[in-house]
Design a protein around this motif. Sequence first.
Motif, PDB file in Angstrom:
ATOM      1  N   ASN A 118      51.921  41.733  58.405  1.00  0.00           N
ATOM      2  CA  ASN A 118      52.293  43.046  57.445  1.00  0.00           C
ATOM      3  C   ASN A 118      51.206  43.182  56.588  1.00  0.00           C
ATOM      4  O   ASN A 118      51.148  44.476  56.330  1.00  0.00           O
ATOM      5  CB  ASN A 118      53.275  42.042  56.709  1.00  0.00           C
ATOM      6  N   VAL A 119      50.337  42.479  56.326  1.00  0.00           N
ATOM      7  CA  VAL A 119      49.101  42.696  55.311  1.00  0.00           C
ATOM      8  C   VAL A 119      48.195  43.784  56.130  1.00  0.00           C
ATOM      9  O   VAL A 119      47.911  44.630  55.605  1.00  0.00           O
ATOM     10  CB  VAL A 119      48.490  41.662  54.863  1.00  0.00           C
ATOM     11  N   VAL A 120      48.097  43.345  57.316  1.00  0.00           N
ATOM     12  CA  VAL A 120      47.188  44.116  58.249  1.00  0.00           C
ATOM     13  C   VAL A 120      47.644  45.537  58.419  1.00  0.00           C
ATOM     14  O   VAL A 120      46.872  46.707  58.544  1.00  0.00           O
ATOM     15  CB  VAL A 120      46.755  43.402  59.572  1.00  0.00           C
ATOM     16  N   ASN A 121      48.852  45.613  58.582  1.00  0.00           N
ATOM     17  CA  ASN A 121      49.569  46.739  58.636  1.00  0.00           C
ATOM     18  C   ASN A 121      50.159  47.797  57.764  1.00  0.00           C
ATOM     19  O   ASN A 121      50.531  48.866  57.633  1.00  0.00           O
ATOM     20  CB  ASN A 121      50.764  46.667  59.908  1.00  0.00           C
ATOM     21  N   SER A 122      49.935  47.043  56.462  1.00  0.00           N
ATOM     22  CA  SER A 122      50.379  47.997  55.251  1.00  0.00           C
ATOM     23  C   SER A 122      49.564  48.657  54.698  1.00  0.00           C
ATOM     24  O   SER A 122      48.210  48.361  54.667  1.00  0.00           O
ATOM     25  CB  SER A 122      51.364  46.968  54.463  1.00  0.00           C
ATOM     26  N   GLU A 123      49.915  49.675  54.175  1.00  0.00           N
ATOM     27  CA  GLU A 123      48.808  50.638  53.231  1.00  0.00           C
ATOM     28  C   GLU A 123      49.086  49.792  51.945  1.00  0.00           C
ATOM     29  O   GLU A 123      50.070  49.457  51.274  1.00  0.00           O
ATOM     30  CB  GLU A 123      49.535  51.830  52.865  1.00  0.00           C
ATOM     31  N   GLN A 133      50.699  36.920  34.540  1.00  0.00           N
ATOM     32  CA  GLN A 133      50.819  35.659  34.928  1.00  0.00           C
ATOM     33  C   GLN A 133      51.017  35.914  36.490  1.00  0.00           C
ATOM     34  O   GLN A 133      51.599  36.576  36.965  1.00  0.00           O
ATOM     35  CB  GLN A 133      52.013  34.887  34.238  1.00  0.00           C
ATOM     36  N   THR A 134      50.838  34.454  37.154  1.00  0.00           N
ATOM     37  CA  THR A 134      50.882  34.329  38.580  1.00  0.00           C
ATOM     38  C   THR A 134      52.470  34.786  38.833  1.00  0.00           C
ATOM     39  O   THR A 134      52.899  35.460  39.764  1.00  0.00           O
ATOM     40  CB  THR A 134      50.712  33.248  38.827  1.00  0.00           C
ATOM     41  N   GLU A 135      53.304  34.272  38.038  1.00  0.00           N
ATOM     42  CA  GLU A 135      54.832  34.873  38.297  1.00  0.00           C
ATOM     43  C   GLU A 135      54.869  36.331  38.390  1.00  0.00           C
ATOM     44  O   GLU A 135      55.682  36.942  39.275  1.00  0.00           O
ATOM     45  CB  GLU A 135      55.795  34.104  37.512  1.00  0.00           C
ATOM     46  N   HIS A 136      54.238  36.930  37.644  1.00  0.00           N
ATOM     47  CA  HIS A 136      54.318  38.574  37.489  1.00  0.00           C
ATOM     48  C   HIS A 136      53.820  39.072  38.611  1.00  0.00           C
ATOM     49  O   HIS A 136      54.278  40.072  39.203  1.00  0.00           O
ATOM     50  CB  HIS A 136      53.799  38.907  35.938  1.00  0.00           C
ATOM     51  N   GLU A 137      52.426  38.587  38.651  1.00  0.00           N
ATOM     52  CA  GLU A 137      51.688  39.020  39.975  1.00  0.00           C
ATOM     53  C   GLU A 137      52.619  38.930  41.343  1.00  0.00           C
ATOM     54  O   GLU A 137      52.709  39.888  42.206  1.00  0.00           O
ATOM     55  CB  GLU A 137      50.318  38.496  40.301  1.00  0.00           C
ATOM     56  N   ARG A 138      53.324  37.642  41.497  1.00  0.00           N
ATOM     57  CA  ARG A 138      53.852  37.605  42.539  1.00  0.00           C
ATOM     58  C   ARG A 138      55.243  38.267  43.007  1.00  0.00           C
ATOM     59  O   ARG A 138      55.552  38.781  43.687  1.00  0.00           O
ATOM     60  CB  ARG A 138      54.250  36.095  42.935  1.00  0.00           C
ATOM     61  N   TYR A 139      55.748  38.604  41.948  1.00  0.00           N
ATOM     62  CA  TYR A 139      56.935  39.498  41.671  1.00  0.00           C
ATOM     63  C   TYR A 139      56.709  40.793  42.125  1.00  0.00           C
ATOM     64  O   TYR A 139      57.293  41.470  42.828  1.00  0.00           O
ATOM     65  CB  TYR A 139      57.657  39.278  40.292  1.00  0.00           C
ATOM     66  N   LEU A 140      55.400  41.333  41.680  1.00  0.00           N
ATOM     67  CA  LEU A 140      54.907  42.508  41.935  1.00  0.00           C
ATOM     68  C   LEU A 140      54.973  42.793  43.186  1.00  0.00           C
ATOM     69  O   LEU A 140      55.509  43.894  44.065  1.00  0.00           O
ATOM     70  CB  LEU A 140      53.826  43.211  41.121  1.00  0.00           C
ATOM     71  N   LYS A 182      56.646  44.450  47.955  1.00  0.00           N
ATOM     72  CA  LYS A 182      56.585  43.767  49.406  1.00  0.00           C
ATOM     73  C   LYS A 182      55.439  44.179  50.341  1.00  0.00           C
ATOM     74  O   LYS A 182      55.530  44.329  51.655  1.00  0.00           O
ATOM     75  CB  LYS A 182      57.875  44.245  50.294  1.00  0.00           C
ATOM     76  N   ALA A 183      54.213  44.266  49.703  1.00  0.00           N
ATOM     77  CA  ALA A 183      52.900  44.732  50.287  1.00  0.00           C
ATOM     78  C   ALA A 183      51.938  44.084  49.333  1.00  0.00           C
ATOM     79  O   ALA A 183      52.191  44.116  48.070  1.00  0.00           O
ATOM     80  CB  ALA A 183      52.831  46.064  50.530  1.00  0.00           C
ATOM     81  N   PRO A 184      50.502  44.255  49.672  1.00  0.00           N
ATOM     82  CA  PRO A 184      49.359  43.841  48.703  1.00  0.00           C
ATOM     83  C   PRO A 184      49.283  45.148  47.753  1.00  0.00           C
ATOM     84  O   PRO A 184      49.650  46.226  48.188  1.00  0.00           O
ATOM     85  CB  PRO A 184      48.377  43.939  49.731  1.00  0.00           C
ATOM     86  N   VAL A 185      49.162  44.735  46.342  1.00  0.00           N
ATOM     87  CA  VAL A 185      49.074  45.976  45.523  1.00  0.00           C
ATOM     88  C   VAL A 185      47.815  45.675  44.598  1.00  0.00           C
ATOM     89  O   VAL A 185      47.300  44.525  44.180  1.00  0.00           O
ATOM     90  CB  VAL A 185      50.125  45.615  44.450  1.00  0.00           C
ATOM     91  N   PHE A 186      47.085  46.958  44.371  1.00  0.00           N
ATOM     92  CA  PHE A 186      45.858  46.649  43.440  1.00  0.00           C
ATOM     93  C   PHE A 186      46.482  47.187  42.153  1.00  0.00           C
ATOM     94  O   PHE A 186      47.135  48.250  41.972  1.00  0.00           O
ATOM     95  CB  PHE A 186      45.003  47.942  43.835  1.00  0.00           C
ATOM     96  N   VAL A 244      48.481  39.601  46.592  1.00  0.00           N
ATOM     97  CA  VAL A 244      49.062  39.669  47.765  1.00  0.00           C
ATOM     98  C   VAL A 244      50.166  38.681  47.867  1.00  0.00           C
ATOM     99  O   VAL A 244      50.221  37.736  47.137  1.00  0.00           O
ATOM    100  CB  VAL A 244      47.860  39.164  48.790  1.00  0.00           C
ATOM    101  N   PRO A 245      51.170  38.915  48.778  1.00  0.00           N
ATOM    102  CA  PRO A 245      52.319  38.065  48.795  1.00  0.00           C
ATOM    103  C   PRO A 245      51.971  36.703  49.090  1.00  0.00           C
ATOM    104  O   PRO A 245      51.008  36.394  50.163  1.00  0.00           O
ATOM    105  CB  PRO A 245      53.260  38.836  49.807  1.00  0.00           C
TER     106      PRO A 245
END
Lengths: 466, 466
Positions: free
Chosen positions: A302-307, A338-345, A351-355, A384-385
């Motif tokens: 999923n990471v490799v294939n997502s924008e 916080q990590t919980e916020h980051e992971r929620y995003l 549902k993909a890596p986010v900058f 990242v998820p």
Amino acid sequence: MQKEFIEIKDLYRKKEEYVGKTVNVAGWIRLSRASKNFGFIELNDGSFFKNMQIVIAEDKLENFKEISKLPISSSILVEGELVSTEGAKQPVEIHATKVVVEGESDSSYPLQKKRHTLEYLRTIAHLRPRSNTFSAVFRVRSLAAYAIHKFFQDRNFVYAHSPIITGSDCEGAGEMFRITTMDLNNIPKNEEGNIDYSKDFFGKEANLTVSGQLNAEIMALAFRNVYTFGPTFRAENSFTQRHASEFWMIEPEICFADLEDNMELAEDMIKYVINYVMENAPEEMEFFNNFIDKGLLDRLNNVVNSEFKRLTYTDAVKILQESGHEFEYPVNWGDDLQTEHERYLTEQIFKAPVFVTDYPKDIKAFYMRMNEDGKTVRAMDLLVPGVGEIVGGSQREEREEKLLERIEEMGLNKEDYWWYLELRKFGTATHSGFGLGFERIIMYMTGMSNIRDVIPFPRTPKNAEF
Amino acid sequence: MQKEFIEIKDLYRKKEEYVGKTVNVAGWIRLSRASKNFGFIELNDGSFFKNMQIVIAEDKLENFKEISKLPISSSILVEGELVSTEGAKQPVEIHATKVVVEGESDSSYPLQKKRHTLEYLRTIAHLRPRSNTFSAVFRVRSLAAYAIHKFFQDRNFVYAHSPIITGSDCEGAGEMFRITTMDLNNIPKNEEGNIDYSKDFFGKEANLTVSGQLNAEIMALAFRNVYTFGPTFRAENSFTQRHASEFWMIEPEICFADLEDNMELAEDMIKYVINYVMENAPEEMEFFNNFIDKGLLDRLNNVVNSEFKRLTYTDAVKILQESGHEFEYPVNWGDDLQTEHERYLTEQIFKAPVFVTDYPKDIKAFYMRMNEDGKTVRAMDLLVPGVGEIVGGSQREEREEKLLERIEEMGLNKEDYWWYLELRKFGTATHSGFGLGFERIIMYMTGMSNIRDVIPFPRTPKNAEF
């Protein structure tokens, strides 16, 4: 003598070349079961994740009895025919015609067949690389390290060794270890009764580096694109699963490049490393997926294939506040996520890596480029998820007077930064960079949840064994 | 933005693709000379050793005056046509149609055209990578590091990170730096008044590593073939041209492999690295050959093309004694060879690299394999013309009882080596390895004679600047 012994990896990968021929292998017994006149040995030679099955028979082997009783982990030299075994669990096996004992193991060998806890295995770090799990982890670690070098070298980046011993604690990234050669029973003092560091090895206080970034900037302003890859240190008394006192870090620094270039580089690099490892260690990755972390390969694919998504900190805060989700820590503009916020995003919203970019200046380092708004800086964190933050970076403040302002604002001593400031004086340029904790990405790729299990000989508070 | 700017390396290497087209480059002014309405700028963008000549003309450039007067080291963004200049010193140049100032330099920039001493350049380590010499040195360093990784990875070696912080000084390879987080103004003491290291960060004395070999052996006995490549340290107060307090070392360790395999590996590796650098940095190597060390390329080609010689220490001593040459230090069986002896062997006698093997046990480390004669051990040193020793290694003592004997004979504490001894108990195997000082080979390949000039930010006694 080594060349006599074909690597088991080659017997698997180039099976056609060797089937029907007499081959020699050397390795360690992982498993052995024998009846009175017939038996099987699972041999691992370290070249490959999988074992080679050695068939031993009394009528083919004059020392059958001795060999059939060898303890686990004994090393042996085997000669025999490579036989194709279509349909069986393994594609080939060796029918032994000669077995020589190289090193008989002791029956007290602790890595017997039964499962051990990861905690216990840490106490035998000299033997755990022989287990399936750690054989897989440390090979992935090696391949990932190489993938990082290859990624940057193929793009004409210069590998820059930043110093491990630093004469300053300018970076301010964390608690530092002191280095000294003074006699601690008799520390030299000056006339005022203070410690006389001029008598120490480097003539002043010296510490272990927490980041090579400032040095990397020197190199980027000469070579355009550079990267560091070396050990860094934190003297923090933290006992979490994610922190070690000694870990490796990758810090690229690119010139005539803004935050967009920086994000693109990080995205390309992460994808490249994951792809490289999946291609070059398929057996290990399958093992992790089956036994360590069931959803691993899906997640990595999923990471490799997502924008990778991009949004500002301000937008992220808004999304989190409007999500209706109940967080343990409230979300307020100005506070660090916080990590919980980051992971929620990354896990729930995108549902993909986010900058996430453009953080409030007060929660970021002095060297990050000030935005027009005077409140945020051109920082980026990659989330990242499954993990949260994996990369942190920024566009650097290239304007001498703005940098000086920030140094003074934050109460830092500008004399400590004389050369860093001079980089802005003698042909400054837009430049950017980021840091990737090497162990973080290894944990991410293997599903191992404790950093102590992705470092061959981990260093943590109260622990520097092996 | 970075992608807009083509690397100058590409404009040289793929000239055909770009000639006649409009290109954008970004870089720093190395040299600038202009008349009233016409001028040349030598631009370096860090991607390539050579500069790109930028032609500026008053009738093509609205800000000609400003650009023609920019100080050295200013950074600029250039747009213009790439023009082929057959017969000229450089194959291409850019006729600028637009130049934007990215960062104007100050006229106090210290790296002006006049030659500076290497000593002076060390005091401006933040700027020296912009000089020809250091641009070449650090690019060669980067390429050589990559060549080493590539060499081992192509052969299925596992890259093993050995720890930087060690809880023991077992290796005995040299003076160590102490690491601590204790308050030096208030060192914790126990009831007997001794320093209470249990209160220190790691709960005991901790130092910076001098070698990763013992850890590499752990990994080799699991993975067959491994290598380390990381920083190592010596707290020695030595001010020679060849010693630094912090340097990088490569330590391969191979299993089911004897000293012959070890020598072959070292020979292959040295040749591979030299070839890789000569192929990938031809401009830099030509520069070194012309300006740093006249015979360099001949010497390297000679190394690459010669069969490395092999002889025992005992034969070497005999040859030296019978040579009739007057040495400063006499040659006696049992004494270590001096650099003058080593260089005489490789430069005068063999005129090629030479492996000297089987040294007296008393001048070598405890872990080297004892020969049948009971007097010598299976050690090897590789001597090369122009330098002397560049690699040191050995076949390791794989027999538990012999190893124990040596540990006791040398007055070492066997409890310190519990895990090292256990490697011999649980499936020991013939194995060998060597160490290569990374800076040594960089000095060898560049002709630079001071180790401080092949490390971006060198650490030596009383010096930890930058």
